[in-house]
Design a protein around this motif. Structure first.
Motif, short mmCIF file in Angstrom:
data_model
loop_
_atom_site.label_atom_id
_atom_site.label_comp_id
_atom_site.label_asym_id
_atom_site.label_seq_id
_atom_site.Cartn_x
_atom_site.Cartn_y
_atom_site.Cartn_z
N LYS A 1 0.79 -1.22 0.00
CA LYS A 1 0.00 0.00 0.00
C LYS A 1 0.83 1.27 0.00
N TYR B 1 -7.10 1.32 -6.87
CA TYR B 1 -7.61 0.59 -5.72
C TYR B 1 -7.01 -0.81 -5.58
N PHE C 1 -4.46 -1.63 -2.78
CA PHE C 1 -5.02 -1.61 -1.43
C PHE C 1 -5.80 -2.89 -1.13
N TRP C 2 -6.47 -3.45 -2.15
CA TRP C 2 -7.14 -4.73 -1.93
C TRP C 2 -6.12 -5.85 -1.71
N TYR D 1 1.42 3.91 -2.97
CA TYR D 1 0.26 4.42 -3.69
C TYR D 1 -0.64 5.33 -2.85
N LEU D 2 -0.27 5.53 -1.58
CA LEU D 2 -1.09 6.39 -0.72
C LEU D 2 -1.09 7.83 -1.22
N LEU E 1 -7.55 1.22 5.30
CA LEU E 1 -7.62 1.16 3.83
C LEU E 1 -9.06 1.20 3.34
N ARG F 1 -10.10 4.77 3.54
CA ARG F 1 -9.51 5.60 2.49
C ARG F 1 -10.18 5.35 1.14
N MET F 2 -10.50 4.11 0.86
CA MET F 2 -11.09 3.79 -0.45
C MET F 2 -12.53 4.25 -0.56
N SER G 1 -3.22 -5.41 -0.28
CA SER G 1 -2.76 -5.18 1.09
C SER G 1 -3.75 -5.72 2.11
#
Length: 481
Positions: free
Chosen positions: A91, A236, A239-240, A94-95, A152, A155-156, A242
């Protein structure tokens, strides 16, 4: 064919980086050959002062009945550790992109986000450490993976409100990965190697080497794989991945880990625990190691924040971040392998090694400030990262030896207070400084930390009372069941 000539005019060309990467890889190969040679010597060595049967002579590293325990604990810890670190590496790159593209935050607003993270970590760090000692380190390792999943998902969602709420969750779990996991495995090693203090220390020396190397390799592999996933599936997707890795780590910890034996009574208040931890901080070695770690971690965070803008301002052309990142990870592995040679096999003094390591990091940061050359700065920053690879396992083994088990997680989180304080100060004053000034301040802090280390060495040599040897030696044959 690759062109291996150094191109100083345009570092964006790949040919510029290949000599550096191949040089670092060659050094790593040489160090690995030295390790294999020293391992053979260590295997053939025999201490005439210890009477052992042939079974123990054939396995100098661990008494025969402890081999299964050693392998089991190492595997259980490393599987969970690597999965958890993979979730972090998946993650992390890409934050910033998520904040800019999905939430439409400005650069200044992103700075406020990170400030929220640092403030929450400063406040909750000692509290989570106290709770981990009181209610269980395994439980709070679970909490770290749950915090990744929650922040996460927040955030998404795409809302600015939930983005700030996610930073609060991140701050709550920030210190757990570097404190509670380590506290758990140190406690378990003491339990598994009960009565064999030197064997427990030898186990931790090798374990912290492997965990650092695995972490470095994991960062490269995760970055490569996630780069393709991001290209094909969008912002996205990392993050998935992660979230899935965090869930897998949660399951592994639940199924394979046992909870530590809790020494803190549940009736003990936070005030009582803090009082006990402060009493421990009155010990010179604990206080000095805590100050050094706090400064070292702060400087590392400054390094992670500033190396990209420093190098970008140093080159007239472009910059291949991928090759630079690869060289820095390789130097970190070189540093960790150097630790294995100097500490595990040649038995260098812990505190002198820490002092020298931090001092050299300060020198490198000062050279980065004063030497106006892209190539030189790339080498200096890579070497700084390599010294971090040397420092991390060394610092872990020192803490495992001097921190009292009852307050281990709490003390490790207290050590992080200077880190979080300094991050807050930097974020608040960044508009008045550039990356080079920040690096210069970090170098000065390294010199302060090395001064503390030198004081500790002098104190231990001249003033500290001699410690009694409490390791149980093997003096008779152990039957094999």
């Amino acid at each position: 064919m690759f062109d291996f000539s150094l191109n100083f005019s345009d570092p964006s060309k790949n040919s510029y980086y290949f000599p550096v990467i191949i040089g670092i890889a060659t050094i790593l190969l040489i160090i690995q050959l030295i390790i294999l040679f020293l391992k053979d010597l260590n295997r053939d060595a025999q201490d005439p002062n210890i009477s052992m049967d042939k079974t123990l002579q054939n396995n100098m590293s661990y008494p025969s009945l402890l081999i299964s325990k050693k392998n089991s604990l190492k595997s259980r810890y490393l599987i969970a550790f690597v999965l958890t670190r993979s979730a972090m590496w998946a993650k992390a790159p890409y934050l910033y992109t998520l904040f800019m593209t999905v939430h439409k935050f400005t650069f200044a607003e992103i700075g406020i986000l990170y400030l929220v993270d640092a403030v929450v970590a400063l406040i909750f760090g000692p509290i989570t450490g106290q709770m981990a000692d009181k209610y269980g380190r395994k439980l709070f390792c679970h909490c770290y993976n749950i915090s990744i999943i929650l922040n996460l998902l927040m955030r998404m969602e795409g809302s600015r409100f939930w983005a700030y709420a996610a930073q609060v969750v991140t701050g709550f779990g920030a210190g757990l990965i570097s404190t509670t996991f380590e506290a758990w495995v140190v406690s378990e090693s003491e339990k598994e190697f009960l009565g064999y203090k030197k064997e427990a220390e030898r186990f931790r020396k090798n374990l912290f080497v492997k965990s650092n190397v695995y972490d470095a390799v994991t960062s490269i592999l995760t970055s490569i794989i996630l780069a393709f996933i991001y290209s094909y599936f969008g912002i996205y997707a990392p993050f998935w991945v992660s979230i899935i890795l965090s869930a897998a780590a949660f399951v592994v910890i639940e199924k394979l880990w046992d909870e530590n034996d809790l020494l803190v009574k549940k009736s003990d208040s936070l005030k009582e625990q803090l009082k006990g931890a402060i009493n421990e901080l009155r010990k010179v070695d604990v206080l000095c190691v805590g100050i050094i770690e706090g400064i070292a971690m702060a400087c590392l965070n400054i390094f992670l924040f500033s190396w990209t803008p420093i190098l970008k301002q140093s080159t007239p052309g472009g910059m291949n971040v991928g090759f630079i990142f690869t060289s820095m990870v390789l130097t970190m592995i070189v540093g960790t392998k150097s630790y294995e040679v100097l500490i595990v096999y040649l038995h260098f003094d812990y505190y002198m090694s820490i002092t020298g390591c931090i001092f050299l990091q300060g020198v490198l940061l000062f050279l980065t400030y004063y030497v106006d050359s892209f190539f030189a700065r790339m080498i200096f920053l890579s070497l700084f990262n390599g010294l971090t690879g040397f420092y991390n396992p060394l610092n872990s083994i020192v803490k495992s030896n001097i921190l009292v088990e009852k307050y281990r997680a709490l003390l490790m989180n207290i050590f992080r207070i200077p880190l979080n304080t300094y991050v807050i100060v930097v974020l608040l004053t960044l508009r008045y400084m550039n990356s080079f000034t920040v690096a210069l301040i970090a170098g000065t802090m390294c010199f302060i930390a090395s001064g503390v280390g030198l004081f500790l060495v002098i104190y231990l040599v001249c003033f500290a009372p001699p410690k009694k040897e409490d390791d149980i030696m093997i003096t008779k044959a152990i039957p094999i069941k």
